[in-house]
Enzyme design. Sequence first.
Site, short mmCIF file in Angstrom:
data_model
loop_
_atom_site.label_atom_id
_atom_site.label_comp_id
_atom_site.label_asym_id
_atom_site.label_seq_id
_atom_site.Cartn_x
_atom_site.Cartn_y
_atom_site.Cartn_z
N ASP A 43 0.79 -1.24 0.00
CA ASP A 43 0.00 0.00 0.00
C ASP A 43 0.82 1.30 0.00
O ASP A 43 1.82 1.40 0.71
CB ASP A 43 -0.86 0.09 1.27
CG ASP A 43 -1.54 -1.20 1.64
OD1 ASP A 43 -1.50 -2.14 0.85
OD2 ASP A 43 -2.11 -1.26 2.74
N TYR A 102 2.34 -1.28 9.90
CA TYR A 102 1.29 -1.41 8.89
C TYR A 102 0.84 -0.04 8.37
O TYR A 102 1.37 0.99 8.77
CB TYR A 102 0.11 -2.20 9.48
CG TYR A 102 0.26 -3.71 9.32
CD1 TYR A 102 1.47 -4.30 8.97
CD2 TYR A 102 -0.84 -4.56 9.51
CE1 TYR A 102 1.59 -5.68 8.81
CE2 TYR A 102 -0.73 -5.94 9.36
CZ TYR A 102 0.48 -6.49 9.00
OH TYR A 102 0.58 -7.85 8.85
N ARG A 170 -7.52 -1.45 11.72
CA ARG A 170 -6.23 -0.90 11.25
C ARG A 170 -6.37 0.17 10.19
O ARG A 170 -7.44 0.45 9.70
CB ARG A 170 -5.35 -2.04 10.73
CG ARG A 170 -5.94 -2.84 9.59
CD ARG A 170 -4.91 -3.88 9.10
NE ARG A 170 -5.48 -4.78 8.11
CZ ARG A 170 -6.08 -5.92 8.39
NH1 ARG A 170 -6.17 -6.36 9.62
NH2 ARG A 170 -6.57 -6.68 7.41
N ASP A 171 -5.22 0.73 9.83
CA ASP A 171 -5.06 1.68 8.72
C ASP A 171 -5.69 3.05 8.99
O ASP A 171 -6.61 3.49 8.27
CB ASP A 171 -5.64 1.09 7.40
CG ASP A 171 -5.15 -0.31 7.11
OD1 ASP A 171 -4.04 -0.65 7.57
OD2 ASP A 171 -5.87 -1.08 6.44
C1 FRU Z 1 -3.79 -3.76 2.76
C2 FRU Z 1 -3.17 -4.17 4.09
C3 FRU Z 1 -3.53 -3.21 5.19
C4 FRU Z 1 -2.40 -3.41 6.16
C5 FRU Z 1 -1.22 -3.59 5.23
C6 FRU Z 1 -0.15 -4.51 5.73
O1 FRU Z 1 -3.11 -4.26 1.67
O2 FRU Z 1 -3.53 -5.49 4.42
O3 FRU Z 1 -4.81 -3.44 5.77
O4 FRU Z 1 -2.22 -2.32 7.03
O5 FRU Z 1 -1.76 -4.09 4.03
O6 FRU Z 1 0.92 -4.53 4.84
#
Ligand code: FRU
Length: 482
Positions: A43, A102, A170-171
């Site tokens: 990402d 992440y 997350r994220d």
């Molecule tokens: C999306 C993801 C996110 C995570 C990251 C880990 O591709 O799975 O949800 O934070 O990649 O690399």
Amino acid sequence: MNVLNRDLKKLVTIIEKNEKARLNNDYWRLKFHLMPPVGWLNDPNGLCEFNGEYHIFYQYSPFDENGGIKLWGHYTTKDFISYKNKSAQIFADQPYDCHGVYSGCTMIYDNKMNIFYTGNVKHIGNHDYISSGRGHNTVLLVSEDGKNFTDKKLIMTNENYPKNMTCHVRDPKVWREDNKFYMVQGARDKEDIGQVILFESNDMINWNVINIIKSEEKFGYMWECPDLFNIEGKNILLVSPQGIQQEGIKYNNIYQSGYYIIEGDYKSNNYKLNDFEELDRGFDFYAPQSFIDSKGRRILIGWMGLPDIDDLYSNPTTDYKWQHALTIPREVKIKDNKLIQNPIQEINNLRKSKKDINIISNINEKAYDTFDMVINLDECDKFESIIKDCAKLNYDKENKLFTLSFINGGYGRSSRSVKLDKLNNLRVLCDTSSLEIFINHGEEVFTTRFYPTKEEMGIKIKGENLKGNITIYEMEAYKIED
Ligand code: FRU
């Protein structure tokens, strides 16, 4: 000084240096797309403009071209033409992020770069890592100058998320509005429903959950990488949902990436998500992120790849110890209640020599290694184009279908289609191993990797009642300085 951080940084520099020669031998290294210096990329993260420079961070696994521990890699640019490779900048060096730094974002405030990300932890034991065993921690890291990234602070753990959530939250994506900070995070609840958690804060450190944003009917078990913004008066929620069943030509990839237009007030219960729309119809697009720049543009970059695709299709660049890339930055606008995407204007500065062609039936041209082809059509009943003897683009007015498929070089990629009332414009950005196809000035986009050999260099076009003109520009390479 954190010595783990110091030594990891050294190690990444050594690996990047040692693998350079091997990577440079790969014809499929891209010329105008950002790639991992070595290893794996996923990402885009932390996209922003800060002190006159654009910052593009990304999920980076320099140690393993098939994935592994995630760090944040970093490129900077002033013009989207010359880049600086800052290599890995944020490392998994704390107990709360020891299994990966992440995805996340940056929030520029008070002339500081505030970086929010998810610290991933996998506890030892007999766990499914969904309902137990995983820590998803929200971490804040403040950089005064966009160059030094050492001051990490743990601001939330799973304890701070709503009680009905699994470990998967997350994220973070943060923005400022009405003198407050807001954050969205992607989540999977205990009933396996994908959704977004909305938080509010006055100081970026203490956050309160103020709402849950989800579709009326369940749409997948997990929503990754949310991004919420207002564009031309519309509130848009970008998400990457997992667990969607294919429906004919829709949702053909393992995971999806798209957007909802939000009606009503998403900070209260008085809102509704309109239908989910896919952002890109190609084989390789996931987890996009956007930001607004000082020119007021909403710029979006996606990962030109997907996770968990092993059995479906592959990327032969793993032979050269690297995999995946980012898309070209795209400017996003809204037209007739639909997001449209076009390459940012700066990409035109990479155009070198050009060929103009006025009669476009039965074209058989020698192509450049990398090109930007613009086709304007006054009339078109049938259209077929074969690029580098590998990728086939096809449109038929009768069944109103546009299709991308492969004759060669697709490495397992089959075909993808979209319904289209008419075809009047196509822009194809072709790099050594990627294609981005913008249809009708960005109404639809197909992004894919493909692997033609150096010898496969033609552009063929034929059709029925096909009238219009083509310009093919040779594209110059980005400059990337270490
Ligand atoms: C999306 C993801 C996110 C995570 C990251 C880990 O591709 O799975 O949800 O934070 O990649 O690399």
